[in-house]
Design an enzyme around this catalytic site. Sequence first.
Site, PDB file in Angstrom:
ATOM      1  N   GLU A 131     -12.512   3.465  -1.260  1.00  0.00           N
ATOM      2  CA  GLU A 131     -11.708   4.356  -2.104  1.00  0.00           C
ATOM      3  C   GLU A 131     -11.504   3.760  -3.497  1.00  0.00           C
ATOM      4  O   GLU A 131     -11.667   4.445  -4.501  1.00  0.00           O
ATOM      5  CB  GLU A 131     -10.351   4.575  -1.408  1.00  0.00           C
ATOM      6  CG  GLU A 131      -9.524   5.693  -1.981  1.00  0.00           C
ATOM      7  CD  GLU A 131      -8.152   5.770  -1.289  1.00  0.00           C
ATOM      8  OE1 GLU A 131      -7.152   5.865  -2.005  1.00  0.00           O
ATOM      9  OE2 GLU A 131      -8.111   5.722  -0.040  1.00  0.00           O
ATOM     10  N   HIS A 186      -9.802  -5.707  -2.648  1.00  0.00           N
ATOM     11  CA  HIS A 186      -8.444  -5.812  -2.126  1.00  0.00           C
ATOM     12  C   HIS A 186      -8.492  -6.091  -0.633  1.00  0.00           C
ATOM     13  O   HIS A 186      -9.275  -5.513   0.099  1.00  0.00           O
ATOM     14  CB  HIS A 186      -7.616  -4.550  -2.416  1.00  0.00           C
ATOM     15  CG  HIS A 186      -8.276  -3.267  -2.032  1.00  0.00           C
ATOM     16  ND1 HIS A 186      -9.307  -2.711  -2.772  1.00  0.00           N
ATOM     17  CD2 HIS A 186      -8.073  -2.425  -0.998  1.00  0.00           C
ATOM     18  CE1 HIS A 186      -9.702  -1.581  -2.194  1.00  0.00           C
ATOM     19  NE2 HIS A 186      -8.969  -1.393  -1.109  1.00  0.00           N
ATOM     20  N   HIS A 204      -6.518  -5.805   2.791  1.00  0.00           N
ATOM     21  CA  HIS A 204      -5.424  -5.108   3.480  1.00  0.00           C
ATOM     22  C   HIS A 204      -4.812  -6.078   4.488  1.00  0.00           C
ATOM     23  O   HIS A 204      -5.528  -6.609   5.354  1.00  0.00           O
ATOM     24  CB  HIS A 204      -5.946  -3.912   4.283  1.00  0.00           C
ATOM     25  CG  HIS A 204      -6.467  -2.762   3.474  1.00  0.00           C
ATOM     26  ND1 HIS A 204      -5.702  -1.662   3.160  1.00  0.00           N
ATOM     27  CD2 HIS A 204      -7.684  -2.526   2.938  1.00  0.00           C
ATOM     28  CE1 HIS A 204      -6.433  -0.803   2.470  1.00  0.00           C
ATOM     29  NE2 HIS A 204      -7.647  -1.296   2.324  1.00  0.00           N
ATOM     30  N   ASP A 261       0.855  -1.189   0.000  1.00  0.00           N
ATOM     31  CA  ASP A 261       0.000   0.000   0.000  1.00  0.00           C
ATOM     32  C   ASP A 261       0.894   1.243   0.000  1.00  0.00           C
ATOM     33  O   ASP A 261       1.843   1.335   0.764  1.00  0.00           O
ATOM     34  CB  ASP A 261      -0.908  -0.002   1.238  1.00  0.00           C
ATOM     35  CG  ASP A 261      -2.043   0.996   1.125  1.00  0.00           C
ATOM     36  OD1 ASP A 261      -3.204   0.572   1.151  1.00  0.00           O
ATOM     37  OD2 ASP A 261      -1.779   2.217   1.019  1.00  0.00           O
ATOM     38  N   ILE A 262       0.573   2.185  -0.863  1.00  0.00           N
ATOM     39  CA  ILE A 262       1.417   3.373  -1.047  1.00  0.00           C
ATOM     40  C   ILE A 262       1.277   4.367   0.119  1.00  0.00           C
ATOM     41  O   ILE A 262       2.133   5.226   0.300  1.00  0.00           O
ATOM     42  CB  ILE A 262       1.108   4.046  -2.417  1.00  0.00           C
ATOM     43  CG1 ILE A 262       2.294   4.816  -2.941  1.00  0.00           C
ATOM     44  CG2 ILE A 262      -0.150   4.879  -2.373  1.00  0.00           C
ATOM     45  CD1 ILE A 262       3.471   3.977  -3.319  1.00  0.00           C
TER      46      ILE A 262
HETATM   47  P1  AMP Z   1      -9.932   1.354   0.365  1.00  0.00           P
HETATM   48  O1  AMP Z   1     -10.541   1.295  -1.023  1.00  0.00           O
HETATM   49  O2  AMP Z   1     -10.707   2.248   1.268  1.00  0.00           O
HETATM   50  O3  AMP Z   1      -9.721  -0.021   0.946  1.00  0.00           O
HETATM   51  O4  AMP Z   1      -8.505   2.039   0.236  1.00  0.00           O
HETATM   52  C1  AMP Z   1      -7.686   1.866  -0.904  1.00  0.00           C
HETATM   53  C2  AMP Z   1      -6.249   1.672  -0.486  1.00  0.00           C
HETATM   54  O5  AMP Z   1      -5.462   1.615  -1.675  1.00  0.00           O
HETATM   55  C3  AMP Z   1      -5.667   2.813   0.384  1.00  0.00           C
HETATM   56  O6  AMP Z   1      -5.071   2.245   1.544  1.00  0.00           O
HETATM   57  C4  AMP Z   1      -4.624   3.464  -0.535  1.00  0.00           C
HETATM   58  O7  AMP Z   1      -3.493   3.931   0.155  1.00  0.00           O
HETATM   59  C5  AMP Z   1      -4.267   2.327  -1.493  1.00  0.00           C
HETATM   60  N1  AMP Z   1      -3.813   2.778  -2.801  1.00  0.00           N
HETATM   61  C6  AMP Z   1      -4.430   3.655  -3.627  1.00  0.00           C
HETATM   62  N2  AMP Z   1      -3.715   3.838  -4.750  1.00  0.00           N
HETATM   63  C7  AMP Z   1      -2.610   3.063  -4.632  1.00  0.00           C
HETATM   64  C8  AMP Z   1      -1.475   2.811  -5.454  1.00  0.00           C
HETATM   65  N3  AMP Z   1      -1.328   3.402  -6.649  1.00  0.00           N
HETATM   66  N4  AMP Z   1      -0.521   1.952  -5.015  1.00  0.00           N
HETATM   67  C9  AMP Z   1      -0.649   1.354  -3.809  1.00  0.00           C
HETATM   68  N5  AMP Z   1      -1.706   1.539  -2.999  1.00  0.00           N
HETATM   69  C10 AMP Z   1      -2.665   2.381  -3.379  1.00  0.00           C
END
Ligand code: AMP
Length: 128
Positions: free
Chosen positions: A87, A92, A94, A28-29
Amino acid sequence: MSIFTKIIKGEIPSYKVAENDQFYAFLDINPNAKGHTLVVPKREVNKLFDLDEKTYTELMSFSRKIAIAIEKVIPCDRVGMSVIGLEVPHVHVHLIPLKAMEDIQFIKKVKLQPEEFEAVAKAISKNL
Ligand code: AMP
């Protein structure tokens, strides 16, 4: 196309941890903790419980292998698992190394340098 599909296709860079024909795992970025990893099915589905049962079970099994490797590499009490997706509308998981309850709460973030991301991704990958 979701941002994660672009990552899987290599159109956007990522710190890859593992991959097979069905799943892709990367850091995760914007991590809650060092080692925070996302595991994504390559086929783009929005919500976790819309996955067919077989893919769901295989996603959990793949995530388990990654979590065990994370726990070997990152000092933590345990690896926690969370599925949100508010988001990015592409399933995905975590996987988050935990020392305290707040590590799973998406309120405290850690900043890592590119070299640290590289090193963590490589270390987890080597311990699979
Ligand atoms: P959520 O959809 O609420 O589970 O959150 C999406 C997750 O994806 C967040 O923790 C972001 O930091 C992560 N994220 C978004 N874009 C990227 C990326 N380009 N590379 C890695 N992680 C990402």
